[in-house]
Design a protein around this motif. Structure first.
Motif, PDB file in Angstrom:
ATOM      1  N   ALA A 172     -12.858  20.244   4.605  1.00 57.73           N
ATOM      2  CA  ALA A 172     -12.395  19.805   3.292  1.00 57.73           C
ATOM      3  C   ALA A 172     -10.989  19.214   3.392  1.00 57.73           C
ATOM      4  O   ALA A 172     -10.166  19.632   4.208  1.00 57.73           O
ATOM      5  CB  ALA A 172     -12.397  20.990   2.322  1.00 57.73           C
ATOM      6  N   ALA A 173     -10.737  18.234   2.549  1.00 61.83           N
ATOM      7  CA  ALA A 173      -9.430  17.592   2.550  1.00 61.83           C
ATOM      8  C   ALA A 173      -8.374  18.551   2.020  1.00 61.83           C
ATOM      9  O   ALA A 173      -8.656  19.455   1.228  1.00 61.83           O
ATOM     10  CB  ALA A 173      -9.475  16.338   1.684  1.00 61.83           C
ATOM     11  N   ASN A 174      -7.150  18.377   2.475  1.00 62.48           N
ATOM     12  CA  ASN A 174      -6.061  19.196   1.987  1.00 62.48           C
ATOM     13  C   ASN A 174      -5.829  18.916   0.502  1.00 62.48           C
ATOM     14  O   ASN A 174      -6.065  17.805   0.025  1.00 62.48           O
ATOM     15  CB  ASN A 174      -4.785  18.889   2.770  1.00 62.48           C
ATOM     16  N   PRO A 175      -5.388  19.914  -0.244  1.00 59.93           N
ATOM     17  CA  PRO A 175      -5.109  19.693  -1.667  1.00 59.93           C
ATOM     18  C   PRO A 175      -4.069  18.581  -1.844  1.00 59.93           C
ATOM     19  O   PRO A 175      -3.136  18.458  -1.061  1.00 59.93           O
ATOM     20  CB  PRO A 175      -4.564  21.055  -2.129  1.00 59.93           C
ATOM     21  N   MET A 176      -4.274  17.781  -2.880  1.00 63.69           N
ATOM     22  CA  MET A 176      -3.330  16.706  -3.151  1.00 63.69           C
ATOM     23  C   MET A 176      -2.014  17.293  -3.667  1.00 63.69           C
ATOM     24  O   MET A 176      -2.019  18.253  -4.453  1.00 63.69           O
ATOM     25  CB  MET A 176      -3.910  15.754  -4.202  1.00 63.69           C
ATOM     26  N   PRO A 177      -0.895  16.743  -3.234  1.00 59.83           N
ATOM     27  CA  PRO A 177       0.399  17.244  -3.720  1.00 59.83           C
ATOM     28  C   PRO A 177       0.547  17.005  -5.214  1.00 59.83           C
ATOM     29  O   PRO A 177       0.043  16.006  -5.755  1.00 59.83           O
ATOM     30  CB  PRO A 177       1.418  16.440  -2.908  1.00 59.83           C
ATOM     31  N   THR A 178       1.201  17.914  -5.893  1.00 57.98           N
ATOM     32  CA  THR A 178       1.383  17.808  -7.340  1.00 57.98           C
ATOM     33  C   THR A 178       2.814  17.476  -7.724  1.00 57.98           C
ATOM     34  O   THR A 178       3.080  17.151  -8.882  1.00 57.98           O
ATOM     35  CB  THR A 178       0.972  19.121  -8.019  1.00 57.98           C
ATOM     36  N   GLU A 179       3.739  17.574  -6.767  1.00 51.71           N
ATOM     37  CA  GLU A 179       5.141  17.276  -7.062  1.00 51.71           C
ATOM     38  C   GLU A 179       5.594  16.066  -6.264  1.00 51.71           C
ATOM     39  O   GLU A 179       5.129  15.837  -5.141  1.00 51.71           O
ATOM     40  CB  GLU A 179       6.029  18.488  -6.735  1.00 51.71           C
ATOM     41  N   ASP A 180       6.499  15.309  -6.834  1.00 53.06           N
ATOM     42  CA  ASP A 180       7.006  14.115  -6.173  1.00 53.06           C
ATOM     43  C   ASP A 180       7.844  14.453  -4.952  1.00 53.06           C
ATOM     44  O   ASP A 180       8.675  15.366  -4.984  1.00 53.06           O
ATOM     45  CB  ASP A 180       7.871  13.286  -7.136  1.00 53.06           C
ATOM     46  N   SER A 204       0.227  11.599   8.645  1.00 52.74           N
ATOM     47  CA  SER A 204      -1.072  12.264   8.529  1.00 52.74           C
ATOM     48  C   SER A 204      -1.173  13.128   7.275  1.00 52.74           C
ATOM     49  O   SER A 204      -1.601  14.289   7.319  1.00 52.74           O
ATOM     50  CB  SER A 204      -1.333  13.126   9.779  1.00 52.74           C
ATOM     51  N   LYS A 205      -0.800  12.562   6.149  1.00 57.88           N
ATOM     52  CA  LYS A 205      -0.822  13.354   4.918  1.00 57.88           C
ATOM     53  C   LYS A 205      -0.792  12.454   3.689  1.00 57.88           C
ATOM     54  O   LYS A 205      -0.496  11.266   3.769  1.00 57.88           O
ATOM     55  CB  LYS A 205       0.371  14.302   4.887  1.00 57.88           C
ATOM     56  N   TRP A 206      -1.102  13.084   2.559  1.00 58.89           N
ATOM     57  CA  TRP A 206      -0.915  12.465   1.252  1.00 58.89           C
ATOM     58  C   TRP A 206       0.455  12.873   0.721  1.00 58.89           C
ATOM     59  O   TRP A 206       0.935  13.971   0.988  1.00 58.89           O
ATOM     60  CB  TRP A 206      -1.980  12.943   0.269  1.00 58.89           C
ATOM     61  N   GLU A 207       1.067  11.998  -0.048  1.00 59.89           N
ATOM     62  CA  GLU A 207       2.303  12.335  -0.737  1.00 59.89           C
ATOM     63  C   GLU A 207       2.269  11.742  -2.142  1.00 59.89           C
ATOM     64  O   GLU A 207       1.709  10.647  -2.350  1.00 59.89           O
ATOM     65  CB  GLU A 207       3.538  11.812   0.007  1.00 59.89           C
ATOM     66  N   ARG A 208       2.816  12.481  -3.074  1.00 63.07           N
ATOM     67  CA  ARG A 208       2.994  11.970  -4.435  1.00 63.07           C
ATOM     68  C   ARG A 208       4.417  11.424  -4.534  1.00 63.07           C
ATOM     69  O   ARG A 208       5.388  12.141  -4.304  1.00 63.07           O
ATOM     70  CB  ARG A 208       2.759  13.061  -5.477  1.00 63.07           C
ATOM     71  N   ILE A 209       4.519  10.146  -4.872  1.00 59.19           N
ATOM     72  CA  ILE A 209       5.828   9.486  -4.944  1.00 59.19           C
ATOM     73  C   ILE A 209       5.899   8.721  -6.262  1.00 59.19           C
ATOM     74  O   ILE A 209       5.030   7.878  -6.541  1.00 59.19           O
ATOM     75  CB  ILE A 209       6.025   8.512  -3.756  1.00 59.19           C
ATOM     76  N   ASN A 210       6.875   9.059  -7.050  1.00 64.66           N
ATOM     77  CA  ASN A 210       7.046   8.434  -8.376  1.00 64.66           C
ATOM     78  C   ASN A 210       5.759   8.517  -9.200  1.00 64.66           C
ATOM     79  O   ASN A 210       5.369   7.565  -9.888  1.00 64.66           O
ATOM     80  CB  ASN A 210       7.479   6.974  -8.237  1.00 64.66           C
ATOM     81  N   GLY A 211       5.079   9.649  -9.070  1.00 64.22           N
ATOM     82  CA  GLY A 211       3.893   9.886  -9.881  1.00 64.22           C
ATOM     83  C   GLY A 211       2.602   9.309  -9.331  1.00 64.22           C
ATOM     84  O   GLY A 211       1.543   9.523  -9.923  1.00 64.22           O
ATOM     85  N   GLU A 212       2.639   8.590  -8.220  1.00 71.91           N
ATOM     86  CA  GLU A 212       1.450   8.002  -7.623  1.00 71.91           C
ATOM     87  C   GLU A 212       1.189   8.622  -6.253  1.00 71.91           C
ATOM     88  O   GLU A 212       2.118   9.004  -5.547  1.00 71.91           O
ATOM     89  CB  GLU A 212       1.607   6.484  -7.464  1.00 71.91           C
ATOM     90  N   LEU A 213      -0.102   8.685  -5.878  1.00 73.78           N
ATOM     91  CA  LEU A 213      -0.470   9.257  -4.594  1.00 73.78           C
ATOM     92  C   LEU A 213      -0.592   8.169  -3.529  1.00 73.78           C
ATOM     93  O   LEU A 213      -1.161   7.099  -3.773  1.00 73.78           O
ATOM     94  CB  LEU A 213      -1.799  10.006  -4.715  1.00 73.78           C
ATOM     95  N   GLY A 250     -18.045  -2.551  -7.494  1.00 74.05           N
ATOM     96  CA  GLY A 250     -19.219  -1.859  -8.017  1.00 74.05           C
ATOM     97  C   GLY A 250     -19.210  -0.358  -7.846  1.00 74.05           C
ATOM     98  O   GLY A 250     -20.184   0.302  -8.208  1.00 74.05           O
ATOM     99  N   HIS A 251     -18.121   0.217  -7.299  1.00 66.50           N
ATOM    100  CA  HIS A 251     -18.015   1.660  -7.105  1.00 66.50           C
ATOM    101  C   HIS A 251     -16.950   2.220  -8.048  1.00 66.50           C
ATOM    102  O   HIS A 251     -15.860   1.655  -8.158  1.00 66.50           O
ATOM    103  CB  HIS A 251     -17.649   2.000  -5.664  1.00 66.50           C
ATOM    104  N   TYR A 252     -17.277   3.347  -8.694  1.00 63.43           N
ATOM    105  CA  TYR A 252     -16.334   3.954  -9.628  1.00 63.43           C
ATOM    106  C   TYR A 252     -15.525   5.043  -8.929  1.00 63.43           C
ATOM    107  O   TYR A 252     -16.067   5.874  -8.192  1.00 63.43           O
ATOM    108  CB  TYR A 252     -17.068   4.546 -10.830  1.00 63.43           C
ATOM    109  N   PHE A 253     -14.229   5.055  -9.173  1.00 64.37           N
ATOM    110  CA  PHE A 253     -13.318   6.057  -8.632  1.00 64.37           C
ATOM    111  C   PHE A 253     -12.796   6.903  -9.782  1.00 64.37           C
ATOM    112  O   PHE A 253     -12.209   6.380 -10.735  1.00 64.37           O
ATOM    113  CB  PHE A 253     -12.163   5.377  -7.868  1.00 64.37           C
ATOM    114  N   GLY A 254     -13.041   8.201  -9.682  1.00 63.87           N
ATOM    115  CA  GLY A 254     -12.691   9.109 -10.764  1.00 63.87           C
ATOM    116  C   GLY A 254     -11.205   9.417 -10.841  1.00 63.87           C
ATOM    117  O   GLY A 254     -10.381   8.851 -10.100  1.00 63.87           O
ATOM    118  N   PRO A 255     -10.826  10.351 -11.725  1.00 65.87           N
ATOM    119  CA  PRO A 255      -9.418  10.711 -11.895  1.00 65.87           C
ATOM    120  C   PRO A 255      -8.774  11.246 -10.619  1.00 65.87           C
ATOM    121  O   PRO A 255      -7.566  11.123 -10.419  1.00 65.87           O
ATOM    122  CB  PRO A 255      -9.464  11.791 -12.991  1.00 65.87           C
ATOM    123  N   ASP A 256      -9.603  11.868  -9.747  1.00 70.79           N
ATOM    124  CA  ASP A 256      -9.072  12.407  -8.497  1.00 70.79           C
ATOM    125  C   ASP A 256      -9.059  11.367  -7.380  1.00 70.79           C
ATOM    126  O   ASP A 256      -8.694  11.671  -6.233  1.00 70.79           O
ATOM    127  CB  ASP A 256      -9.897  13.613  -8.048  1.00 70.79           C
TER     128      ASP A 256
END
Length: 261
Positions: A172-180, A204-213, A250-256
């Motif tokens: 499973a993917a690591n949880p997405m960061p919630t803080e900038d 090798s990671k996701w980061e939330r920067i200025n409210g965007e991932l 043609g592909h939908y991307f949800g809120p996550d």
């Protein structure tokens, strides 16, 4: 007295006379039309080469009307199947339209390299090499021996490193960061990366920067385009932000940000 003109003098006169009507063409293209790509030495007293009669800019021929709306850059992984680039052209004088696509390594619709065989209204760009290319097409309207030409705006195509294959069983993917994260974006010859305030780099990671991932690879380079992680498919926009609550190809991307199956 009989005045004699050399072929070069005649060619120079033709170029000067036709230049005002060929603003859509480079000098090289203009010369190619008038001279048909040849520069053979002949007797100066001979008449002009028949190739000069093959095609001439004609003010009575309509300049092709192009659908030249700006097109956003597109990004593909190395070796991926690309979508065709296309142009819509039209004339109302009954002329015949022909096409020639060019490739450039700078964002300019002049001075590019002819793409052999790319002579249709659409062209599929290759994805066999990484890098950024700019494509444009010259559209020619022909009636008898008269022509007019128009040049499209450029289409930017970016080819990046191929995404790794996703194993059948992927953790499973690591949880997405919630803080900038705090830091700054920087850029080098390989791409854009993010430097934290302590000088380290996001890798090798996701980061939330200025409210965007954003997602960064193992080298710290910001990902763009299609990306798979933890058995899920994401799409990173051209500016690196994760696409969400939207539809792409043609592909939908949800809120996550996960592509819905």
């Amino acid at each position: 007295m009989v005045m004699k003109f050399s072929k070069k003098a005649l060619l120079a006169g033709l170029i000067l006379g036709c230049m005002p009507m060929m603003t859509a063409c480079s000098f090289k293209e203009t010369l190619g039309i008038l001279w048909n790509g040849e520069d053979k030495e002949k007797d100066a007293e001979q008449s002009a080469s028949p190739s000069l009669e093959a095609a001439r800019i004609d003010g009575n021929v309509q300049v092709p009307v192009l659908n030249n709306e700006p097109v956003e850059p597109v990004t593909y992984s190395l070796g991926a199947e690309a979508q065709p680039l296309s142009i819509q052209a039209s004339v109302e004088d009954g002329g015949t339209l022909s096409y020639q696509w060019y490739r450039n390594n700078v964002d300019s619709n002049g001075g590019g390299t002819v793409i052999e065989g790319a002579v249709e209204s659409s062209f599929i760009p290759p994805t066999s090499e990484m890098g950024t290319s700019y494509y444009y097409v010259v559209v020619t309207n022909t009636i008898d021996k008269g022509i007019q030409m128009a040049v499209s705006t450029t289409r930017c195509v970016i080819v990046t490193e191929a995404a790794p294959e996703v194993p059948a069983e992927t953790p499973a993917a690591n949880p997405m960061p919630t803080e900038d994260a705090q830091g700054t974006f920087q850029q080098n010859e390989y791409g854009i990366y993010f430097v934290y305030q302590d000088g380290t780099i996001a890798t090798s990671k996701w980061e939330r920067i200025n409210g965007e991932l954003y997602s960064f690879d193992e080298s710290g380079i910001m990902r763009v385009g299609w990306y798979q992680e933890g058995g899920k498919t994401y799409f990173l926009n051209f500016n690196g932000t994760m696409a969400h609550d939207t539809e792409i190809d043609g592909h939908y991307f949800g809120p996550d940000g996960v592509m819905q199956q």
